[in-house]
Design an enzyme around this catalytic site. Structure first.
Site, PDB file in Angstrom:
ATOM      1  N   CYS A  18       0.834  -1.207   0.000  1.00 34.40           N
ATOM      2  CA  CYS A  18       0.000   0.000   0.000  1.00 34.40           C
ATOM      3  C   CYS A  18       0.872   1.261   0.000  1.00 34.40           C
ATOM      4  O   CYS A  18       1.568   1.516  -0.964  1.00 34.40           O
ATOM      5  CB  CYS A  18      -0.975  -0.036   1.181  1.00 34.40           C
ATOM      6  SG  CYS A  18      -2.422   1.030   0.935  1.00 34.40           S
ATOM      7  N   GLU A  62      -2.425  -9.269   3.532  1.00 28.78           N
ATOM      8  CA  GLU A  62      -2.713  -9.762   4.883  1.00 28.78           C
ATOM      9  C   GLU A  62      -4.202  -9.758   5.193  1.00 28.78           C
ATOM     10  O   GLU A  62      -4.626 -10.282   6.227  1.00 28.78           O
ATOM     11  CB  GLU A  62      -1.967  -8.912   5.918  1.00 28.78           C
ATOM     12  CG  GLU A  62      -2.645  -7.631   6.340  1.00 28.78           C
ATOM     13  CD  GLU A  62      -2.607  -6.520   5.304  1.00 28.78           C
ATOM     14  OE1 GLU A  62      -3.244  -5.478   5.524  1.00 28.78           O
ATOM     15  OE2 GLU A  62      -1.936  -6.689   4.264  1.00 28.78           O
ATOM     16  N   HIS A  93      -3.800  -5.259   0.020  1.00 33.29           N
ATOM     17  CA  HIS A  93      -3.441  -5.807   1.331  1.00 33.29           C
ATOM     18  C   HIS A  93      -3.505  -7.335   1.334  1.00 33.29           C
ATOM     19  O   HIS A  93      -4.558  -7.916   1.586  1.00 33.29           O
ATOM     20  CB  HIS A  93      -4.379  -5.243   2.403  1.00 33.29           C
ATOM     21  CG  HIS A  93      -4.109  -3.817   2.728  1.00 33.29           C
ATOM     22  ND1 HIS A  93      -3.338  -3.438   3.808  1.00 33.29           N
ATOM     23  CD2 HIS A  93      -4.485  -2.671   2.110  1.00 33.29           C
ATOM     24  CE1 HIS A  93      -3.256  -2.115   3.846  1.00 33.29           C
ATOM     25  NE2 HIS A  93      -3.937  -1.631   2.824  1.00 33.29           N
TER      26      HIS A  93
END
Length: 377
Positions: free
Chosen positions: A270, A356, A354
């Site tokens: 990001c 994650e 993202h």
């Protein structure tokens, strides 16, 4: 008696609703998120510092708030806008209601707003500054405040959310997350305990959880750490985190990354990818209304596969300014913006989304494994 709240935009539009959470008045950039669930992770994501977040899903708060689904220990966003607040949530994991959670953390919420009309205005005219208030309910006064409020562009919002000192991270993925996590990234641990230095510009906690789950030792450093300070920790790899706002004022971060390139493997997510791109020579521009949600389609150009991703950003790398030696690895299928880069010669890559998740799909968790392989070679 139900208390009123108002949201005024800088274009002169005013939305009236009912207050929940804290009382007061805050300004911020008004944005929207298209996720159906994951509101607690959204609320605790430091990348929303300086913003008033609107949820497009009509009912929010139906499973309350719990101790585990947090991405930071405090809330950085400036306000929360929903169509309907669920006042009787139900979940075996719940410890409090969303209303109580916002009140406890000093964040103003407003419900009863026509969120479809608000989102259509943002999509049409772009993200804009707004004021959310429970104490000033005069339309003209609020419009004037919104028009005079400072804009997010050009501000360094990272310094408000980054940590003040180095810390060692010891928490792995939570059990409820592990059961759903992509096997190739969760079960293939490091052959040795690689040391990752994670530069925290406003990092979501699920990122170091993933790194720890791979068996890596993780040291978190503030976002203004210099290349010399990072290299002195003798890392096997350096991770560049997500974070809030405009990357262009963060020249100290760009300088530090330039001092790391070619010396250590680098992986950015990001804001971290944007800063990596700037360090390589690319330029940044502001998106009209950004990408925020858990359902953003991204094309992996190397495999031809489409990944459904979690995203939260309002800026992007300019595809026409990326220097020679930099490959575009991922593309957003909605607007063709850059979603991933890799340098051909330097051990450096990044993605705009993202992997994650938290909350969101786990299609892209393999990228942590890619980082591990880069450190091993």
């Amino acid at each position: 008696m139900t208390e009123l709240a108002k949201l005024a935009l800088s274009d002169g539009t005013v939305f009236t609703g009912r207050r929940f959470g804290a009382e007061g008045e805050h300004f911020g950039e008004v944005v929207f998120n298209t996720s159906m669930t994951g509101y607690q992770e959204i609320l605790t994501d430091p990348s929303y510092n300086g913003q008033i977040v609107t949820m497009t899903y009509p009912m929010i708060g139906n499973y309350g708030v719990n101790r585990d689904d947090v991405e930071r220990d405090r809330l950085a966003l400036k306000g929360f806008v929903v169509k309907e607040l669920c006042r009787e949530p139900s979940s075996y994991r719940m410890t409090m209601t969303l209303d109580d959670y916002l009140r406890e953390n000093g964040v103003i919420g407003i419900e009863g707003v026509d969120t479809r009309a608000l989102v259509r205005r943002i999509r049409s005219d772009g993200a804009m500054t707004g004021v959310l208030s429970t104490i000033d309910l005069d339309d003209q006064s609020l419009i004037q405040k919104a028009q005079q409020s400072p804009h997010l562009v050009g501000q360094d919002l990272v310094k408000e959310v980054m940590p003040g000192a180095n810390t060692e991270w010891n928490d792995g993925l939570h059990e409820i997350s592990q059961s759903e996590f992509t096997p190739q990234a969760s079960t293939e641990t490091c052959d040795k305990s690689y040391h990752v230095v994670a530069v925290d510009y406003g990092m979501k906690w699920n990122i170091p959880r993933h790194l720890k789950e791979m068996g890596c030792r993780v040291t978190i450093v503030p976002g203004n750490a210099t290349a010399e300070e990072i290299l002195a920790l003798e890392p096997d790899g350096v991770f560049l985190s997500n974070g809030p706002g405009d990357p262009r004022p963060l020249l100290y971060a760009v300088e530090a990354i330039r001092g790391l390139l070619g010396k250590k493997p680098v992986f950015g997510i990001c804001l971290g990818q944007q800063l990596l791109g700037m360090a390589l020579g690319g330029e940044i521009y502001k998106l009209k209304f950004g990408h925020r949600g858990a359902n953003q389609p991204v094309l992996n150009k190397e495999t031809g596969r489409v990944e459904i991703t979690s995203q939260n950003h309002g800026f992007a790398l300019d595809i026409n300014t990326m220097p020679e030696g930099t490959e575009i690895t991922h593309i957003n299928l909605n607007d063709q913006t850059i979603e991933g880069i890799r340098h051909r010669d330097l051990k450096a890559f990044g993605v705009q989304y993202h992997p994650e998740a938290s909350a969101g799909p786990h299609d892209s968790a393999y990228l942590f494994g890619e980082f591990r392989k880069m450190m091993a070679n």
